[in-house]
Scaffold this active site. Structure first.
Site, PDB file in Angstrom:
ATOM      1  N   ASP A  12      97.765 -42.023 -46.219  1.00 22.68           N
ATOM      2  CA  ASP A  12      98.577 -43.147 -45.557  1.00 22.68           C
ATOM      3  C   ASP A  12      97.833 -44.526 -46.214  1.00 22.68           C
ATOM      4  OD1 ASP A  12     100.536 -44.568 -44.241  1.00 22.68           O
ATOM      5  OD2 ASP A  12      99.585 -43.905 -42.173  1.00 22.68           O
ATOM      6  N   ASN A  60     110.419 -40.003 -45.717  1.00 23.52           N
ATOM      7  CA  ASN A  60     110.531 -41.079 -46.781  1.00 23.52           C
ATOM      8  C   ASN A  60     111.776 -41.267 -47.539  1.00 23.52           C
ATOM      9  OD1 ASN A  60     107.006 -40.217 -47.610  1.00 23.52           O
ATOM     10  ND2 ASN A  60     107.699 -41.478 -46.234  1.00 23.52           N
TER      11      ASN A  60
HETATM   12  C1  FPP Z   1     101.741 -43.484 -47.684  1.00 26.85           C
HETATM   13  O1  FPP Z   1     101.558 -44.911 -47.916  1.00 26.85           O
HETATM   14  C2  FPP Z   1     101.923 -42.661 -49.060  1.00 26.85           C
HETATM   15  C3  FPP Z   1     103.040 -42.170 -49.313  1.00 26.85           C
HETATM   16  C4  FPP Z   1     104.437 -42.202 -48.554  1.00 26.85           C
HETATM   17  C5  FPP Z   1     103.068 -41.675 -50.723  1.00 26.85           C
HETATM   18  C6  FPP Z   1     101.909 -40.789 -51.185  1.00 26.85           C
HETATM   19  C7  FPP Z   1     101.948 -40.901 -52.432  1.00 26.85           C
HETATM   20  C8  FPP Z   1     101.022 -41.002 -53.598  1.00 26.85           C
HETATM   21  C9  FPP Z   1      99.560 -41.278 -52.891  1.00 26.85           C
HETATM   22  C10 FPP Z   1     101.417 -40.837 -54.899  1.00 26.85           C
HETATM   23  C11 FPP Z   1     102.333 -39.952 -55.617  1.00 26.85           C
HETATM   24  C12 FPP Z   1     101.518 -38.670 -55.165  1.00 26.85           C
HETATM   25  C13 FPP Z   1     101.191 -37.767 -56.348  1.00 26.85           C
HETATM   26  C14 FPP Z   1     100.725 -36.469 -55.834  1.00 26.85           C
HETATM   27  C15 FPP Z   1     101.057 -37.965 -57.652  1.00 26.85           C
HETATM   28  P1  FPP Z   1     102.789 -45.905 -47.371  1.00 26.85           P
HETATM   29  O2  FPP Z   1     103.437 -46.220 -48.332  1.00 26.85           O
HETATM   30  O3  FPP Z   1     103.177 -45.139 -46.037  1.00 26.85           O
HETATM   31  O4  FPP Z   1     101.743 -46.907 -46.794  1.00 26.85           O
HETATM   32  P2  FPP Z   1     101.628 -47.993 -45.588  1.00 26.85           P
HETATM   33  O5  FPP Z   1     101.668 -47.011 -44.159  1.00 26.85           O
HETATM   34  O6  FPP Z   1     100.754 -48.912 -45.620  1.00 26.85           O
HETATM   35  O7  FPP Z   1     103.111 -48.694 -45.743  1.00 26.85           O
END
Ligand code: FPP
Length: 242
Positions: A12, A60
């Site tokens: 996250d 998401n």
């Molecule tokens: C959370 O950050 C992250 C995600 C929703 C996506 C995670 C994905 C990756 C790390 C990249 C793709 C994955 C792979 C395995 C290649 P957020 O966007 O919810 O952050 P925030 O809470 O600060 O908005």
């Protein structure tokens, strides 16, 4: 030192990492992919047998189309680029979640990587994609319901083992340690059934800032904790002598 056999991570904070730098959110996801590569390598080197990453939740899908599209394309790029490494390092890829909701190209790349790494056994990397734990449980229950309706299953036979083996995670041991980054202290619909006895660890670092040192800190903390599985400390010490 005691190492978790199965480590699960809620990655996250990509968005906030980017916003802090006045960058578009997708820049955070791109940096997040680099962290994924480092952490996968590091877990493989340390000897973690199962690593499960929450990469995209059922919820998401509600994000702006542009961000969803960018995440899907990052995923495709990551899988194409990492397949060689996975094969070389003995990493088996698995996926959990409602894979049929992903774009067909991504489904193809995934199916290919899963099939080609199926015989690798140094570490199992499981990506949770379009995953929600309640959704997973409902799909499993519907399937068991169908078995019952077809007369192939007696409801009295449904025990913990039967439900466990009906989930997307069938065959995986329960996580020993769950890490969530970015300071949020929630489970967010991740592996609800599977984490009944899992140790929880929360890191303040945003996922793009989650370094190997941060990982080691979580593993050190895990090694210090005593898991009791509902028993008393002295019962466990007696079991240790057996
Ligand atoms: C959370 O950050 C992250 C995600 C929703 C996506 C995670 C994905 C990756 C790390 C990249 C793709 C994955 C792979 C395995 C290649 P957020 O966007 O919810 O952050 P925030 O809470 O600060 O908005």
């Amino acid at each position: 030192m005691r190492l978790p056999q199965h480590l699960a991570i809620i990655m996250d904070g990509n968005g906030r990492w980017a916003e802090q730098r006045r960058l578009p959110r997708i820049a955070g996801h791109r940096k997040g992919v680099e962290t994924v590569q480092q952490i996968v390598r590091s877990c493989r080197e340390k000897g973690v047998r199962y690593l499960t990453l929450y990469a995209f939740s059922s919820e998401n899908w509600g994000r702006p189309d542009e961000e969803v599209g960018a995440l899907m394309s990052l995923l495709g790029v990551y899988l194409r680029r990492e397949l060689k490494t996975m094969l070389r390092e003995g990493i088996q890829l698995r996926v959990i979640g409602e894979i049929s909701r992903l774009p067909v190209e991504v489904q193809g790349v995934l199916a290919d990587a899963v099939a080609r790494t199926a015989d690798r056994s140094a570490m199992t990397l499981t990506l949770a994609l379009s995953y929600g734990s309640r959704d997973e449980l409902l799909r499993a229950m519907r399937q068991l319901g169908n078995e019952v309706a077809a007369g192939r299953l007696d409801p009295a036979q449904i025990d913990e083992a039967v439900l466990t083996e009906s989930l997307d995670t069938a065959g995986l041991p329960d996580p020993d340690l769950l890490i969530r980054t970015s300071g949020e202290m929630r489970i967010s619909n991740f592996l609800l059934w599977q984490i009944a006895y899992t140790e929880l660890y929360f890191s303040d670092a945003f996922w793009p800032d989650f370094t190997e040192e941060e990982l080691q800190r979580a593993l050190d903390e895990y090694a210090r904790r005593q898991r009791r599985f509902g028993l008393t400390g002295s019962q466990l010490r007696r079991e240790d002598h057996h």
